[in-house]
Write an enzyme that holds these catalytic residues in place. Structure first.
Site: not given
Ligand code: IMP
Ligand code: MG
Length: 198
Positions: A55, A114, A163-164, A176
């Site tokens: 990402g 997130d 969700f974005v 992407r």
């Molecule tokens: P975390 O481990 O929950 O903090 O998630 C982080 C990862 O989840 C990021 O590196 C993103 O790749 C993915 N992610 C979290 N929220 C979104 C979203 O709203 N859209 C797309 N990918 C997301």
């Molecule tokens: Mg990611």
């Protein structure tokens, strides 16, 4: 650009301006770290950027071109949203960890913070190598969804719990390459679930 896009949350112009501001701040902090140890921006081997794949690629590509100093890149791949899911399923390391981060100034970059589990895991693995400094930067922060005890040193935009996609962020592997941060139409996410299937 894509017919599945419902609305734009952050325009290309706002992203570009904010990424430049973040780069200024990061460059100034890195310069300060180097000065503290008597090194300069021309010295090799001090600054390492660790992008979290996939990402972060667009964000990192734009940000590093605004950094007027010698940095190297060392990638790490982590997945947390397999298939058609819009809720984190926990962070899984999908690549080897960069080695030789000991004594380096390390900046980890990701698209979005997130639940925080991705950053938390990467932080633990890098901290073990005893870097000289360790910082985190993200373009987006959904602070209200945080589960792990972590925060970023550099945040582009705080966003609500939506969700974005776009600017590197995907849904089920796509969007992407959409150039702005956007929200998909509800019917596109309609088939997504929270149960880990996908
Ligand atoms: P975390 O481990 O929950 O903090 O998630 C982080 C990862 O989840 C990021 O590196 C993103 O790749 C993915 N992610 C979290 N929220 C979104 C979203 O709203 N859209 C797309 N990918 C997301
Ligand atoms: Mg990611």
């Amino acid at each position: 650009m894509f017919r599945e896009i419902d609305k734009v949350l952050i325009s290309r112009e706002r992203i570009a301006q904010r990424v430049r501001e973040m780069a200024l701040q990061i460059a100034s902090d890195m310069r300060a770290e180097l000065e503290r140890e008597g090194a300069s921006i021309h010295d090799e081997g001090r600054l390492v950027i660790v992008p979290i794949l996939t990402g972060s690629i667009v964000f990192v590509a734009d940000l590093i071109r605004e950094l007027p100093m010698k940095v190297s890149l060392d990638l790490v791949a982590v997945s947390s949203y397999p298939g058609e899911s819009v809720r984190s399923k926990g962070a899984h390391l999908e690549s080897e960890m960069p080695r030789n981060l000991g004594d380096k100034h390390v900046l980890v970059l990701d698209d979005i913070l997130d639940s925080g589990r991705t950053m938390h895991m990467v932080k633990g693995l890098i901290a073990k190598q005893n870097p000289a400094s360790l910082r985190f930067g993200v373009l987006l922060d959904k602070a209200e969804r945080r589960e792990a005890d972590i925060q970023a040193d550099y945040v582009g935009f705080d966003i609500p719990d939506e969700f974005v996609v776009g600017y590197g962020l995907d849904y089920n592997g796509y969007y992407r390459n959409h150039p702005e941060i956007a929200v998909l139409k509800p019917e596109v996410l309609g088939s997504a679930d929270d149960t880990g299937q996908g």
